[in-house]
Design a protein around this motif. Structure first.
Motif, PDB file in Angstrom:
ATOM      1  N   LEU A 113       2.143  14.449  -9.419  1.00  0.00           N
ATOM      2  CA  LEU A 113       3.153  15.492  -9.541  1.00  0.00           C
ATOM      3  C   LEU A 113       3.604  15.674 -10.996  1.00  0.00           C
ATOM      4  CD1 LEU A 113       5.021  17.524  -8.159  1.00  0.00           C
ATOM      5  CD2 LEU A 113       6.646  15.660  -7.762  1.00  0.00           C
ATOM      6  N   ALA A 114       3.811  14.542 -11.686  1.00  0.00           N
ATOM      7  CA  ALA A 114       4.220  14.622 -13.088  1.00  0.00           C
ATOM      8  C   ALA A 114       3.129  15.238 -13.958  1.00  0.00           C
ATOM      9  CB  ALA A 114       4.592  13.220 -13.602  1.00  0.00           C
ATOM     10  N   TRP A 115       1.859  14.897 -13.685  1.00  0.00           N
ATOM     11  CA  TRP A 115       0.758  15.442 -14.464  1.00  0.00           C
ATOM     12  C   TRP A 115       0.629  16.955 -14.264  1.00  0.00           C
ATOM     13  CZ3 TRP A 115      -2.204  15.234 -18.423  1.00  0.00           C
ATOM     14  CH2 TRP A 115      -3.415  15.911 -18.474  1.00  0.00           C
ATOM     15  N   GLN A 116       0.754  17.430 -13.015  1.00  0.00           N
ATOM     16  CA  GLN A 116       0.684  18.866 -12.749  1.00  0.00           C
ATOM     17  C   GLN A 116       1.836  19.620 -13.416  1.00  0.00           C
ATOM     18  OE1 GLN A 116      -1.700  20.532 -11.371  1.00  0.00           O
ATOM     19  NE2 GLN A 116      -2.948  18.758 -10.798  1.00  0.00           N
ATOM     20  N   ALA A 117       3.016  19.032 -13.410  1.00  0.00           N
ATOM     21  CA  ALA A 117       4.146  19.675 -14.080  1.00  0.00           C
ATOM     22  C   ALA A 117       3.920  19.765 -15.590  1.00  0.00           C
ATOM     23  CB  ALA A 117       5.432  18.896 -13.779  1.00  0.00           C
ATOM     24  N   PHE A 118       3.327  18.699 -16.182  1.00  0.00           N
ATOM     25  CA  PHE A 118       3.040  18.710 -17.604  1.00  0.00           C
ATOM     26  C   PHE A 118       2.004  19.782 -17.951  1.00  0.00           C
ATOM     27  CE2 PHE A 118       0.289  17.177 -21.074  1.00  0.00           C
ATOM     28  CZ  PHE A 118       1.215  17.162 -22.104  1.00  0.00           C
ATOM     29  N   ARG A 119       0.931  19.900 -17.131  1.00  0.00           N
ATOM     30  CA  ARG A 119      -0.084  20.926 -17.365  1.00  0.00           C
ATOM     31  C   ARG A 119       0.486  22.324 -17.241  1.00  0.00           C
ATOM     32  NH1 ARG A 119      -5.455  20.370 -14.095  1.00  0.00           N
ATOM     33  NH2 ARG A 119      -5.739  22.300 -15.286  1.00  0.00           N
ATOM     34  N   ILE A 147       0.839  -1.210   0.000  1.00  0.00           N
ATOM     35  CA  ILE A 147       0.000   0.000   0.000  1.00  0.00           C
ATOM     36  C   ILE A 147       0.864   1.247   0.000  1.00  0.00           C
ATOM     37  CG2 ILE A 147      -1.681   1.320   1.357  1.00  0.00           C
ATOM     38  CD1 ILE A 147      -2.859  -1.364   2.272  1.00  0.00           C
ATOM     39  N   SER A 148       1.923   1.257   0.761  1.00  0.00           N
ATOM     40  CA  SER A 148       2.823   2.417   0.806  1.00  0.00           C
ATOM     41  C   SER A 148       3.451   2.686  -0.555  1.00  0.00           C
ATOM     42  CB  SER A 148       3.907   2.195   1.867  1.00  0.00           C
ATOM     43  OG  SER A 148       3.337   1.965   3.136  1.00  0.00           O
ATOM     44  N   VAL A 149       3.895   1.623  -1.230  1.00  0.00           N
ATOM     45  CA  VAL A 149       4.492   1.792  -2.557  1.00  0.00           C
ATOM     46  C   VAL A 149       3.452   2.315  -3.558  1.00  0.00           C
ATOM     47  CG1 VAL A 149       5.588   0.570  -4.469  1.00  0.00           C
ATOM     48  CG2 VAL A 149       6.269   0.054  -2.124  1.00  0.00           C
ATOM     49  N   THR A 150       2.212   1.823  -3.476  1.00  0.00           N
ATOM     50  CA  THR A 150       1.156   2.291  -4.384  1.00  0.00           C
ATOM     51  C   THR A 150       0.861   3.767  -4.193  1.00  0.00           C
ATOM     52  OG1 THR A 150       0.179   0.074  -4.350  1.00  0.00           O
ATOM     53  CG2 THR A 150      -1.210   1.890  -5.154  1.00  0.00           C
ATOM     54  N   LEU A 151       0.742   4.213  -2.939  1.00  0.00           N
ATOM     55  CA  LEU A 151       0.506   5.620  -2.670  1.00  0.00           C
ATOM     56  C   LEU A 151       1.656   6.491  -3.162  1.00  0.00           C
ATOM     57  CD1 LEU A 151      -1.072   5.458   0.904  1.00  0.00           C
ATOM     58  CD2 LEU A 151      -2.235   5.823  -1.273  1.00  0.00           C
ATOM     59  N   LEU A 152       2.882   5.999  -3.007  1.00  0.00           N
ATOM     60  CA  LEU A 152       4.034   6.751  -3.485  1.00  0.00           C
ATOM     61  C   LEU A 152       4.000   6.912  -4.998  1.00  0.00           C
ATOM     62  CD1 LEU A 152       6.751   8.112  -2.974  1.00  0.00           C
ATOM     63  CD2 LEU A 152       7.838   5.858  -3.103  1.00  0.00           C
ATOM     64  N   LEU A 153       3.682   5.828  -5.714  1.00  0.00           N
ATOM     65  CA  LEU A 153       3.588   5.915  -7.171  1.00  0.00           C
ATOM     66  C   LEU A 153       2.462   6.850  -7.602  1.00  0.00           C
ATOM     67  CD1 LEU A 153       4.174   2.159  -8.153  1.00  0.00           C
ATOM     68  CD2 LEU A 153       5.815   4.049  -8.252  1.00  0.00           C
ATOM     69  N   LEU A 154       1.318   6.818  -6.900  1.00  0.00           N
ATOM     70  CA  LEU A 154       0.210   7.714  -7.227  1.00  0.00           C
ATOM     71  C   LEU A 154       0.595   9.175  -7.029  1.00  0.00           C
ATOM     72  CD1 LEU A 154      -2.765   8.029  -8.055  1.00  0.00           C
ATOM     73  CD2 LEU A 154      -3.373   7.807  -5.637  1.00  0.00           C
TER      74      LEU A 154
END
Length: 424
Positions: free
Chosen positions: A47-53, A35-42
């Motif tokens: 963050l990547a999507w906001q930077a792209f926008r 669960i911790s790894v999944t939240l980190l990837l999300l």
């Protein structure tokens, strides 16, 4: 010197610390880790999507600003080439580019039309189509007593009205205006109403104004209201029109116009009582005065200055306690700003105000803007009495704009005055 001595820890505490462990099985531990790894990837994906926008919007904004700047430079160069100026063209272009860069830093981002605005435009189009359909007729009688120079008008009945809303019933009444054709509006280049339709340039004077009682919940109201007035000798009948407007009453004074009937008295033989029934037609505006309006825009501070300089009305009997004042409101990009009022000035044929009202614009650039000016007549000796003299509108749309607005945008930070027709 104080000797330092080491004391051995108890053997029982060391053995308990060595046996300390989490009271979970390996399965639970692996689930928590997953669960911790999944939240980190999300979080990394967001963050990547906001930077792209952010990068995409910045690129689009820069591209649009470059397009606007190039259009401004082209228009300035074109106007400079058309005129005969003594200064060098390169100096003018450098000044314009400096001004454009300074504006781009001060002004906010441009607002572009969205799906909501297109939907609103569609609703406005449907409402305008509904306004073009008029139903019903008006039955009335007219009589002119030549011996006493008295005109008598009786409103009998309105028939065939249709409900415009299923939520509320009709509350119709009839508003009557006796209008005399005076001089021509010579100082006006063009005269258009609020919807942009052209009107005649004849300057009318409202001699009398009456209103019938309100009949609630009826599409065929009966009235029987009688109105009379004494006409002056210089007011000939062939220069007088009787304008009767059928309206739906609203308690906030936003009455809905259902139709109107116009009767030229000079075309009728009204030496004896004549009863007529006319179909309602689409309401039209009449020119009742002229207003000298001044406009100035300040793009850096995002402000609009509206100056009311003079108001000229038709010749009429003026009482000593009569005064005029104006209420000015501005609508920009579908947001209505708070209206402002001028001070009351004693009425005369040409009433001088020389007042400037300032409005802070919410957005820039302006896709849509509408300046509404309402001129009211009031009495200084009576309280809570006002009468609408007329109104004017300066409109800037996405596809078209008023001539006065165009002149203002060409002369930034300089007041531009122009005569406008006062319509009612």
């Amino acid at each position: 010197m104080v000797p330092l001595m080491d004391y051995p820890a108890p053997v029982g505490l060391l053995s308990a610390a060595g046996e300390l462990s989490m009271p979970f099985s390996n399965t639970v531990k692996y689930c928590i880790l997953g669960i911790s790894v999944t939240l980190l990837l999300l979080a990394l994906g967001i963050l990547a999507w906001q930077a792209f926008r952010c990068c995409t919007q910045t690129h689009t904004t820069y591209a649009r600003q470059d397009t606007v700047n190039s259009e401004l430079l082209y228009s300035e160069e074109k106007s400079q080439t058309a005129g005969n100026f003594s200064r060098a063209p390169s100096t003018r272009v450098e000044e314009v580019s400096t001004e454009v860069c300074r504006r781009s830093r001060c002004l906010s981002q441009a607002s572009f039309p969205s799906s909501g605005s297109s939907q609103a435009d569609g609703n406005m189009g449907e409402q305008s189509n509904m306004k073009n359909v008029v139903n019903g007729s008006l039955r009335f009688s007219i009589y002119y007593d030549q011996l006493q120079s008295q005109l008598v008008v009786t409103i009998l009945q309105v028939e065939g009205l249709l409900k415009h809303s299923q939520m509320r019933s009709l509350q119709p009444f009839v508003n009557l205006r006796l209008m005399w054709a005076g001089s021509e509006g010579g100082e006006l280049d063009d005269c258009t109403d609020e919807e942009g339709k052209g009107t005649a340039s004849t300057l009318w004077t409202v001699l009398q104004e009456w209103r019938t009682r309100i009949v609630k919940g009826s599409c065929n109201p009966l009235y029987g209201d009688k109105f009379s007035c004494i006409l002056q000798e210089d007011k000939e009948l062939h220069h007088i029109n009787l304008r009767m407007e059928v309206k739906d009453f609203d308690k906030f004074s936003r009455h809905t116009e259902l139709g109107e009937v116009r009767v030229p008295l000079g075309q009728l033989n009204i030496s004896y009582p004549v009863e007529l029934q006319e179909d309602l037609k689409i309401p039209q505006k009449d020119l009742v005065g002229e207003v000298l309006l001044s406009l100035k825009i300040l793009p850096t501070s995002q402000r609009l200055e509206v100056g009311l300089l003079k108001v000229k009305t038709g010749p009429t009997e003026i009482c000593s306690d009569e005064a005029l004042y104006a209420r000015i409101s501005v609508q920009c990009n579908q947001s209505k700003l708070r209206y402002q009022k001028t001070s009351a000035v004693a009425r005369c044929l040409v009433t001088v105000f020389n007042e400037v009202l300032m409005f802070s614009l919410p957005e820039f650039p302006l896709e849509q803007c509408k300046i509404l000016v309402y001129v009211y007549e009031t009495h200084t000796t009576k309280k809570s009495t006002k009468n609408l003299i007329g109104q004017l509108t300066v409109v800037k749309e996405k596809s078209s704009e008023d001539k006065h607005w165009n002149l203002m945008m060409r002369s930034i930070r300089q007041p531009i005055a122009k005569w406008h027709g006062l319509l009612i």
